[in-house]
Write an enzyme that holds these catalytic residues in place. Sequence first.
Site, PDB file in Angstrom:
ATOM      1  N   CYS A 137       0.800  -1.228   0.000  1.00  0.00           N
ATOM      2  CA  CYS A 137       0.000   0.000   0.000  1.00  0.00           C
ATOM      3  C   CYS A 137       0.834   1.279   0.000  1.00  0.00           C
ATOM      4  CB  CYS A 137      -0.946   0.016   1.194  1.00  0.00           C
ATOM      5  SG  CYS A 137      -2.129  -1.351   1.177  1.00  0.00           S
ATOM      6  N   HIS A 394      -9.168   3.515  -1.844  1.00  0.00           N
ATOM      7  CA  HIS A 394      -7.762   3.131  -1.670  1.00  0.00           C
ATOM      8  C   HIS A 394      -7.297   2.269  -2.840  1.00  0.00           C
ATOM      9  CE1 HIS A 394      -4.050   1.769  -0.088  1.00  0.00           C
ATOM     10  NE2 HIS A 394      -4.485   0.801   0.704  1.00  0.00           N
ATOM     11  N   CYS A 426      -0.040   2.156   6.527  1.00  0.00           N
ATOM     12  CA  CYS A 426       0.385   0.811   6.933  1.00  0.00           C
ATOM     13  C   CYS A 426       0.617  -0.018   5.674  1.00  0.00           C
ATOM     14  CB  CYS A 426      -0.653   0.162   7.837  1.00  0.00           C
ATOM     15  SG  CYS A 426      -2.302   0.004   7.109  1.00  0.00           S
ATOM     16  N   GLY A 428       0.816  -4.144   4.182  1.00  0.00           N
ATOM     17  CA  GLY A 428       0.574  -5.555   4.382  1.00  0.00           C
ATOM     18  C   GLY A 428       1.862  -6.323   4.636  1.00  0.00           C
TER      19      GLY A 428
END
Length: 457
Positions: A137, A394, A426, A428
């Site tokens: 991300c 997103h 954040c 993954g």
Amino acid sequence: MEKAVERQKILLRHLNPISSTNSSLNHEPSLFSLVNCASEVSPMAAFGDDIVIVAAYRTAICKARRGGFKDTLPDDLLASVLKAVVERTSLDPSEVGDIVVGTVIAPGSQRAMECRVAAYFAGFPDTVPVRTVNRQCSSGLQAVADVAASIRAGYYDIGIGAGVESMSTDHIPGGGFHASNPRAQDFPKARDCLLPMGITSENVAERFGVTREEQDMAAVESHKRAAAAITSGKLKDEIIPVATKIVDPETKAEKAIVVSVDDGVRPNSNLADLAKLKTVFKQNGSTTAGNASQISDGAGAVLLMKRSLAMKKGLPILGVFRSFAVTGVDPSVMGIGPAVAIPAATKLAGLNVSDIDLFEINEAFASQYVYCCKKLELDMEKVNVNGGAIAIGHPLGATGARCVATLLHEMKRRGKDCRFGVISMCIGTGMGAAAVFERGDSVDNLSNARVANGDDH
């Protein structure tokens, strides 16, 4: 006073590094000697090595498989923003040393080819290379950081950091990862890397006591702020209208449209309606479709170069790239990443978290967003002031570039009361990324200088 002196020391070390010929000296030059050294040269020379952003644009962010970009291919999405950053700055595309594109879901070689195709669609010549980067991300922000580092290293003078994701085209069912190696089950941390993202959200809520009501309240606020930003028209500064098509799923008839507004925002979102939604990942959990980020389509692009070159070309400086940090965290609660990455990035910039005037923190899930803001004791009037991913969406690889455009244009609007901004998200498998930016006209009065031709508009 001590904090200001320390900040000045760090800045001046960047501006006046000790040359290799003096590396044998065993003492650091004093602050005053550095100040005197800097004062003997022009402001342009003193700040000329700053890595600056001269343009940052994005597409609207649209709902995957249902929104305005559901029938738009990723190379067309990317081409629109690549074309915008050079056309709106009147830059010769052949001067770009590299295009780095953050992208996540599509197979690497396939998307790499599509990004090269997008560059041709946008008018770039053979000589301009393209590559992709995937740090989940944070990929769009990583692309910007990679370009900034390459310019600072002298690999090239001008670069574009971008991001694109078409979650209409590519999608990971369940939001998790898959491993073909059975050994992953024998290593708890490796096994946790495979958790669906929604389960990590539930873990954060449970471990750190984030309530369902807190999460739903964050979601309502995200939609409220995003709707207000759209209504005010302020987002027009950062969004590039995209001419595309939409296909009727039943008749297959094509209709030409222009997409220029984020279409996932729900202005009437409220606590009562959100409370009715069932949890998605865990029975009696707290993560719902209403308090998590939307899956989306979109793209963004950021044009970077040194301040000295921007001034030579007469380009307005939107922002200065000050620092970047990526940190690792427990993958089972990957959403806490910004709470660790933001202090790391501000420290690298010679700042404290309390020095930051504006934040763009990706709302992957309301649970982790609420936790990070509480952990860092942030003033919520400074965070995601135009809404976040819960409302806007997103598009994984594009989010970092989208945030750069949103942050810097908002900092420009706020002027002298908004000097430093942070972008964070954040990641993954258990990481967090953060970058610090400074408003473009903060350093000296030459930041927005024009070439000496009388052009002052």
